[in-house]
Structures are given as C-alpha cells and as structure tokens.
Design a protein around this motif. Structure first.
Motif, short mmCIF file in Angstrom:
data_model
loop_
_atom_site.label_atom_id
_atom_site.label_comp_id
_atom_site.label_asym_id
_atom_site.label_seq_id
_atom_site.Cartn_x
_atom_site.Cartn_y
_atom_site.Cartn_z
N PHE A 63 -5.67 45.33 30.22
CA PHE A 63 -5.79 46.79 30.17
C PHE A 63 -4.76 47.47 29.28
N GLY A 64 -5.21 48.54 28.63
CA GLY A 64 -4.30 49.43 27.94
C GLY A 64 -3.79 48.91 26.61
N ILE A 65 -3.16 49.83 25.89
CA ILE A 65 -2.55 49.51 24.61
C ILE A 65 -1.15 48.96 24.91
N ALA A 66 -0.82 47.83 24.30
CA ALA A 66 0.50 47.23 24.53
C ALA A 66 1.58 48.28 24.27
N TRP A 67 2.61 48.25 25.10
CA TRP A 67 3.64 49.28 25.01
C TRP A 67 4.21 49.39 23.60
N VAL A 90 -5.41 64.26 22.81
CA VAL A 90 -5.08 65.28 23.83
C VAL A 90 -4.09 64.80 24.88
N GLY A 91 -3.94 63.48 25.04
CA GLY A 91 -3.07 63.09 26.15
C GLY A 91 -2.66 61.64 26.17
N VAL A 92 -2.01 61.30 27.28
CA VAL A 92 -1.55 59.93 27.55
C VAL A 92 -2.08 59.55 28.93
N ASP A 93 -2.48 58.28 29.06
CA ASP A 93 -3.08 57.81 30.31
C ASP A 93 -2.44 56.49 30.71
N VAL A 94 -2.27 56.31 32.02
CA VAL A 94 -1.74 55.05 32.53
C VAL A 94 -2.37 54.79 33.89
N HIS A 95 -2.65 53.52 34.19
CA HIS A 95 -3.13 53.16 35.54
C HIS A 95 -2.58 51.77 35.79
N ILE A 96 -1.81 51.60 36.85
CA ILE A 96 -1.07 50.33 36.98
C ILE A 96 -1.62 49.37 38.01
N GLY A 97 -2.56 49.80 38.83
CA GLY A 97 -3.10 48.86 39.82
C GLY A 97 -3.67 49.60 41.01
N SER A 98 -3.99 48.84 42.04
CA SER A 98 -4.68 49.42 43.19
C SER A 98 -4.03 48.92 44.47
N GLN A 99 -4.24 49.65 45.56
CA GLN A 99 -3.62 49.32 46.85
C GLN A 99 -2.11 49.14 46.68
N ILE A 100 -1.49 50.10 45.99
CA ILE A 100 -0.05 50.06 45.76
C ILE A 100 0.62 50.67 47.00
N ASP A 101 1.58 49.94 47.57
CA ASP A 101 2.11 50.37 48.86
C ASP A 101 3.56 50.87 48.79
N GLU A 102 4.01 51.20 47.60
CA GLU A 102 5.36 51.78 47.47
C GLU A 102 5.37 52.73 46.28
N LEU A 103 6.39 53.60 46.23
CA LEU A 103 6.42 54.60 45.17
C LEU A 103 7.09 54.09 43.90
N ALA A 104 7.94 53.06 44.04
CA ALA A 104 8.75 52.63 42.89
C ALA A 104 7.93 52.32 41.62
N ALA A 141 8.25 57.31 34.41
CA ALA A 141 9.47 57.45 33.61
C ALA A 141 9.24 56.91 32.19
N LYS A 142 8.57 55.78 32.09
CA LYS A 142 8.33 55.19 30.76
C LYS A 142 7.41 56.10 29.93
N CYS A 143 6.37 56.63 30.59
CA CYS A 143 5.42 57.47 29.85
C CYS A 143 6.05 58.80 29.43
N LYS A 144 6.95 59.29 30.27
CA LYS A 144 7.62 60.55 29.96
C LYS A 144 8.40 60.39 28.64
N ASP A 145 9.06 59.29 28.56
CA ASP A 145 9.81 58.96 27.36
C ASP A 145 8.88 58.86 26.14
N LEU A 146 7.76 58.18 26.36
CA LEU A 146 6.79 58.01 25.27
C LEU A 146 6.25 59.37 24.83
N ILE A 147 5.94 60.22 25.80
CA ILE A 147 5.37 61.54 25.46
C ILE A 147 6.37 62.34 24.63
N SER A 148 7.66 62.27 24.96
CA SER A 148 8.67 62.97 24.14
C SER A 148 8.65 62.45 22.71
N ARG A 149 8.58 61.12 22.59
CA ARG A 149 8.59 60.54 21.23
C ARG A 149 7.33 60.94 20.47
N LEU A 150 6.17 60.92 21.17
CA LEU A 150 4.91 61.27 20.50
C LEU A 150 4.95 62.72 20.03
#
Ligand code: LLP
Length: 421
Positions: A171-175, A194-208, A215-224
């Motif tokens: 999935f997705g474009i390599a970082w 128009v934007g940036v999209d990310v989806h990391i998985g399913s049945q995720i049981d923690e916020l980390a 955090a990574k995408c925020k950085d990317l959006i600033s650079r873009l």
C-alpha cells in the motif's frame, strides 16, 4: 448501551426478539441494529465537532445500501474501493462530493465512473495509476482531485493480514518517493493535487501508531507546501479497533482518538478526512444461527451450526474471536459444556471457535455470534453453493430484510453449459 441484549429471558435486537426474526426470515442470517450504527457514527463524528472534518465511512466493512443510507442520513460520506462500492454509495444517496476513492488497483473504467460522479478525491497509490487517472480525466475534460496515499512505515498492531502501513506492504507511495510523486503530479495537465492520505491498518488497539503516522505526515505536508503544493485535506484513513469481548486489549474510545487527532492537527490548516469502517459497523450486527447437531466426539463436543465460514470468514482467516451466546437466556442454574462451534462446510477451517465454554445447547437452539456487523456479510461467499444469507435491519420495533437470500435456481442461472456439452 447494548442493543443486542436479553429481555424477558431471550435475546432482542433493539425491541425485536431474535427468535421472531429466525422464524420469519430463517437462519442463518445477519441482524443489524440501526440504533447502534447511529450511536457509533454520532460518537465518532462528535469527537471532531468544531473542526472541518468529513467522516467517509469505509464501505467495505458493511456495504449493504440500507446501511449506507442509514449513515448517509446522518451526514456520512463514503470511502470506496471499487466501481461497485461507488455505485452502492451513490445509490444510497451519498453525494459524490463526500466520496473518496481508495485502493491500489483502480481501473480506467472505475476512474471514469468516479470522475463522472464528481467525487471528492482519489487516493492514488502509485505513479502508473496517476498516469491512467490523468488520461481518464483528460478524456472527460475534467481535472482529477488527487491525494497520494503515503506509506509512513509505521507498525500498527492488529493481525498481519490487516496491517498496511509498513514499507513491505503493497500500500501507498514509499515514504522516500512521496515528494517526487507530488512533483510529478504537479506536471500533469489533468491532475489537481488536493491532499495527503494515509491508512496504517485495522483493529488498531492503541493511539501510538496513529500519533506516529500523523507526526510523519505533518512534516511531509509542511515540506510539500514549501515546495509550492496546495495541500487542503489530510485523510488519516480508518483503523480504530473495537472491543470483541475477548481478553485482548480494549482499543481507545473514539473520544480519545478524536482528542489526539485534534491536538496534533490543530495548527495544520487542513480539512480532515476519516475512513472508519469497523468502528461504525462492527458491533452493530450479529450472526443468528441454529444448532443443527450436537456431536459428542471422543474427547471434544461439537456444536454443528447452520452458519459456516462462507457466511463469516473472520475466524478462519484471522483467528478472530467472536463472542457467542444462546438466544434463550440461560437460567440461573444452567450447566456449561465446552464446545467447538463449527459449520457444515467440508474443511477443518470451518470452525468459529475451539474449546469455548458455553451454556449447554441442543439441536434446534438459536445462538448469536456478536460483533459481525463489519467484515461479516461483506466478506461472504457462496462456497459449497450455500446461498448468501439474508441481512435484516432492525429499528426499534421494526425489522425488514435488506438483502434477500437468493434461491439455488438464481445461483445456477448465472452458469451456462458450453456449446459442446
Ligand atoms: N480505509 C482504507 C484505505 C482501508 O483499507 C480500510 C480497511 C479502511 C479505511 C477501514 O478500516 P477500519 O476502520 O475498518 O479498520 N477484513 C478485515 C479488515 C480489513 C481492513 C481492510 N481495510 C477484518 O475482518 O478484520
């Protein structure tokens, strides 16, 4: 509050006795609770009150058009991954402007259908796909709104078959290629970034993991943005887990997830998009089934039920746990037995659970498997030529069949003998 619960000694879905549905519709069948869909949608949407946000329900979790229409009435958009899901969302009354299109293998035809419907954004996952989309948009004389789904290489718990945010996943474009992809898109005549999209998985049981990905995408959006791209929307996908009633970790409640997202994105000046599936639909459905036989083996007892792995494949595919309860409430002094609950299909994998302690049951007893509103009916097949089972939607005292059981004749009618036979 649970909308599948015991009242007067038997289990109800809202105000309808499951026994009545079983008699009327037959078993096995899926039974959904409107109140649960509504509550889950509202809890999720409310956690983003005050910010510019689109909740694009992930249609793959439960794609019945009555379910989609129920959510559409509450304001939901849709995350679709095929032309079929797009047609469902539109049929259910979800406007194109609230539809996002995800998936690694969109075809030109699907892209054209989505462009004609005026969808909000294509979550593009590769450059070859981008070029096909550019051509499709050119052909129709429009510009395709695009976000790249980026792969943040974040590990997100869950079962390995549903983890998507690691670099070894498809999935997705390599970082490391993300900025190059945006630069390439900016050169194309019929693409509108128009934007940036990310989806990391399913049945995720923690916020980390969400925190790490944001955090990574925020950085990317600033650079873009520094590179001159106009990034208006940030889609963080779905993935928030639900409690399944076993001993695994209880996922964080939507309010905590919402608070985290709001805190991390407050200064980003983006419109947020969410693609929750399981969180909305998972606990809104049960699989209602009947015990066909109780088979006492040498050292195990089997409850052979009329539902099977073709109706609900999650236990076979992911070793998923689903809580099982009898429809008739066990009396105060009931005895328990340890059962393997299995279906009639000719595979050992057709096992819903092994060695589960349950109230003693007999042939003819009804039981439910809980938390099957997401990825239950949507992943069903007709293996062993078992017709897809009906889906029933309950609302208060009312219930209606929202997908009928096809007849065997209907199933066979799609097949043909070749001329030489
Ligand atoms: N967005 C994208 C791009 C997705 O691929 C998915 C799920 C979702 C949103 C919704 O994720 P959710 O909020 O439901 O976790 N069949 C598996 C789950 C597969 C999930 C696939 N993608 C299961 O039964 O557990």
């Amino acid at each position: 509050m649970r909308h599948f619960d015991f009242k007067d000694g038997e289990m109800f879905a809202e105000n309808v006795a499951l026994r009545e549905i079983a008699q009327d519709v037959g078993t096995p069948c899926y039974v959904y609770s409107t109140a649960t869909f509504e509550r889950h949608y509202n809890v999720f949407a409310d956690s983003f009150k005050g910010i510019d946000a689109l909740v694009a329900y992930s249609v793959k979790a439960n794609s019945n058009i009555a379910v989609l229409a129920t959510l559409a009435k509450l304001g939901a958009g849709a995350d679709v991954v095929s032309g079929g899901e797009l047609a469902r969302a539109l049929t259910a009354g979800i406007p194109g402007s609230k539809i996002v299109f995800s998936g690694v293998g969109k075809t030109g035809d699907e892209m054209r259908a989505a462009l004609r419907a005026g969808i909000r954004v294509f979550n593009v996952e590769s450059l070859p796909e981008l070029y096909v989309l550019n051509d499709a948009a050119k052909e129709l004389g429009v510009k395709a709104p695009v976000a790249f789904r980026v792969n943040p290489d974040v590990s997100a718990g869950g079962h390995e078959k549903i983890s998507t945010g690691k670099k070894e996943n498809k999935f997705g474009i390599a970082w490391s290629q993300a900025e190059m992809a945006y630069a390439e898109a900016a050169k194309l005549s019929h693409i509108n970034i128009v934007g940036v999209d990310v989806h990391i998985g399913s049945q995720i049981d923690e916020l980390a993991p969400f925190e790490a990905a944001i955090a990574k995408c925020k950085d990317l959006i600033s650079r873009l943005r520094a590179q001159g791209h106009e990034i208006k929307s940030f889609d963080i996908g779905g993935g928030l887990g639900i409690p399944y009633g076993d001993n695994s970790k209880t996922p964080p409640p939507p309010a905590e997830y919402g608070a985290l997202v709001k805190r991390l994105t407050a200064d980003m000046d983006v419109q947020m998009i969410f693609e929750p599936g399981r969180m909305i639909a998972g606990n809104a459905g049960v699989l209602l089934s009947k015990v066909l036989y109780v088979k006492k083996g040498e050292d195990r007892s089997f409850l052979i039920v009329d539902a099977a792995m073709n109706d609900l494949i999650r236990p076979a595919l992911y070793e998923a746990y689903h809580e099982i309860e009898p429809v008739k409430a066990p009396g105060s002094a009931y005895s328990e037995s340890t059962y393997d609950v299995v279906g009639p299909i000719c595979e050992s994998g057709d096992t819903f659970t092994k060695s589960r302690d349950l109230p003693e049951m007999e042939a003819g007893d009804l039981l439910v498997m809980h938390s099957v509103g997401a990825y239950g009916a949507a992943q069903a097949s007709q293996y062993n030529t078992r017709p897809l089972i009906p889906e029933v939607l309950v609302k208060g005292e009312l219930y209606e069949v929202i997908r009928e059981r096809p007849t065997i004749a209907e199933i066979l009618s799609h097949e043909h003998l070749p001329s030489w036979l």
